[in-house]
Design an enzyme around this catalytic site. Structure first.
Site, PDB file in Angstrom:
ATOM      1  N   SER A 135      16.194  20.912 -13.208  1.00  0.00           N
ATOM      2  CA  SER A 135      15.231  21.898 -13.691  1.00  0.00           C
ATOM      3  C   SER A 135      15.984  23.146 -14.127  1.00  0.00           C
ATOM      4  O   SER A 135      17.032  23.473 -13.562  1.00  0.00           O
ATOM      5  CB  SER A 135      14.276  22.218 -12.541  1.00  0.00           C
ATOM      6  OG  SER A 135      13.792  23.525 -12.648  1.00  0.00           O
ATOM      7  N   HIS A 173       0.839  -1.218   0.000  1.00  0.00           N
ATOM      8  CA  HIS A 173       0.000   0.000   0.000  1.00  0.00           C
ATOM      9  C   HIS A 173       0.865   1.256   0.000  1.00  0.00           C
ATOM     10  O   HIS A 173       0.464   2.298   0.528  1.00  0.00           O
ATOM     11  CB  HIS A 173      -0.964   0.029   1.194  1.00  0.00           C
ATOM     12  CG  HIS A 173      -1.739  -1.233   1.348  1.00  0.00           C
ATOM     13  ND1 HIS A 173      -2.972  -1.423   0.785  1.00  0.00           N
ATOM     14  CD2 HIS A 173      -1.419  -2.397   1.979  1.00  0.00           C
ATOM     15  CE1 HIS A 173      -3.396  -2.643   1.072  1.00  0.00           C
ATOM     16  NE2 HIS A 173      -2.469  -3.256   1.786  1.00  0.00           N
TER      17      HIS A 173
END
Ligand code: ARG
Length: 445
Positions: free
Chosen positions: A265, A144
């Site tokens: 970036s 999960h």
């Protein structure tokens, strides 16, 4: 235009319905199939050696074409007739584009699958040798996407290999299905010409024939099966890429991806974006899309050839072209990524604590509740290190470093066995297709 008896040369309908664009992918295979047909016409006595020779020479000199042809098959036949003269028209005997395209597609897919097996073998070998060196490299695993229990890098790599082992078998089944010849089955019911379909299959190195001529000319199940197997493999890579994006993110940061796999970036200099893994996910999406297109175009076609089948062609190669570069990227990232994070959330040994308690004679549910209550109260403490945790694992397939060594050697042997079976299988058609060349050379002398 050779076949079209109505419409003008500049008819836009020809463009609309032509497969010239996607035929580029099977250009060489179409020539090979035509050669096999010509050789069969010669061997079965329908054309003389000198005619076969002229036609084979023409096929060999066919390099490209322009003009308002519907497809490469028409262009090739027209070219042969122009080069050889009227006798070139014998190539139309006992042949349809339907059986020819189906054969060419199978040849191309067979080669593509062979390349995939070679890349996949390299990936799996490298994965298993990294696993050998990583039995003690601790790595938490998740359910999960919540931290679950301690494990190791080797355990994770062996999980990937287990998936790829299943994919290997699916791909091998697809290869065997694809490796059957439709040649000689005409447009739908075969031909009155006594072509030896089994000999044609041999000439092209196929394992056998697609027996029924309706199936041979107009089924694409085996090709779709190949794309489906390739897409299954891509699904395995997709889950892996998702793992690596998450585990390398600064939130978790237990994996450091190699510098070559990250990009930053233009604005935010701290970023190490997992760009290869991101692009990988999209390639999987594309393959799924192509598989869906194939199935959707195919699903409601009446039996026998319909031109819809031609529109499937580009989707095979659009998926295939992503597969090998993806295998290389996965191989590279798995070879070079590092486990760097210290993972100190002791709660992931909670199951070990509960199991230890139970093994002293307390029913597991009671032991579990004791541990759960301590966690709830914030008083849970564990003496169990992650290393001890994996060493305690008692079942095969678990991360226990001792047990996992057996798993690695078992998996290595299994891979070698499968690789030898594949190589043996491949050598059969590689050898046979070179016999075609020998016969061709004999005619050309
Ligand atoms: N270009 C077609 C294909 O790629 C083959 C042509 C079959 N045409 C026909 N009228 N039966 O599938």
């Amino acid at each position: 235009m050779l076949y079209r008896k109505w419409g003008s040369e500049k008819d836009y309908v020809v463009t609309y319905t032509s497969s010239n664009e996607s035929d580029r992918e099977i250009f060489e295979e179409v020539k090979t199939v035509m050669k096999a047909h010509v050789i069969e016409l010669y061997l079965s006595g329908y054309i003389k050696k000198d005619v076969a020779k002229k036609i084979l020479q023409a096929i060999n000199s066919f390099r490209e074409y322009v003009g308002d042809y519907e497809d490469v098959h028409e262009a090739l036949e027209d070219y042969i007739i122009k080069m050889v003269g009227e006798e070139g028209g014998w190539v139309g005997l006992g042949r349809s584009r339907n059986d020819h395209v189906s054969t060419a597609l199978r040849l191309k897919m067979r080669d593509a699958l062979v390349d995939v097996f070679e890349a996949l073998y390299n990936l799996r070998s490298s994965l298993l040798s990294r696993a050998e060196k990583s039995t003690d490299i601790l790595l938490p695993v998740y359910t999960h996407f919540q931290p679950a229990q301690p494990s190791s890098l080797a355990h994770y790599l062996l999980y990937v290999d287990e998936e790829l082992d299943s994919v290997w078998d699916q791909l091998f089944t697809s290869l065997k299905l694809v490796n059957r010849s439709p040649l000689g089955s005409g447009a739908i019911v075969g031909t009155n010409v006594k072509l030896d379909r089994k000999r044609e299959a041999e000439l092209l190195g196929f394992e056998g024939v697609v027996y029924n001529t309706i199936s041979a000319t107009a089924s694409r199940l085996d090709l779709i099966s190949a794309i489906s197997s390739l897409t299954l493999m891509m699904l395995v890579f997709s889950r892996l890429s998702e793992d690596l994006v998450l585990l390398s993110s600064s939130f978790i940061g237990i994996i450091r991806l190699p510098d070559t796999h990250v990009s930053t970036s233009s604005l935010m200099p701290q970023k190490r974006n997992a760009v290869t893994m991101e692009v990988l996910r999209t390639k999987v999406g594309e393959c799924l899309g192509h598989l869906m297109s194939l199935m959707t175009i195919y699903k409601a076609l009446p039996s026998g050839y319909n031109l819809d089948l031609q529109e499937l062609n580009k989707h095979y190669w659009e998926c295939v072209k992503h597969v090998i570069p993806t295998i290389y990227v996965v191989k590279d990232v798995l070879e070079k990524m590092e486990v760097i994070g210290k993972f100190d959330d002791k709660s992931i040994t909670a199951t070990d604590v509960a199991e230890d308690l139970a093994l002293t004679g307390i029913p597991y549910r009671k032991a579990y509740m004791e541990v759960a209550n301590k966690i709830k109260a914030g008083t849970f403490q564990s003496e169990i290190s992650f290393k001890t945790s994996i060493e305690k694992k008692a079942v095969i397939g678990s991360p226990n470093p001792e047990l996992i060594k057996d798993e690695i050697s078992f998996k290595k042997d299994k891979l070698e066995r499968k690789w030898n079976i594949f190589k043996e299988y491949k050598s059969q058609f590689i050898d046979k297709i070179s016999e075609l060349k020998v016969i061709e050379d004999g005619i050309l002398q």
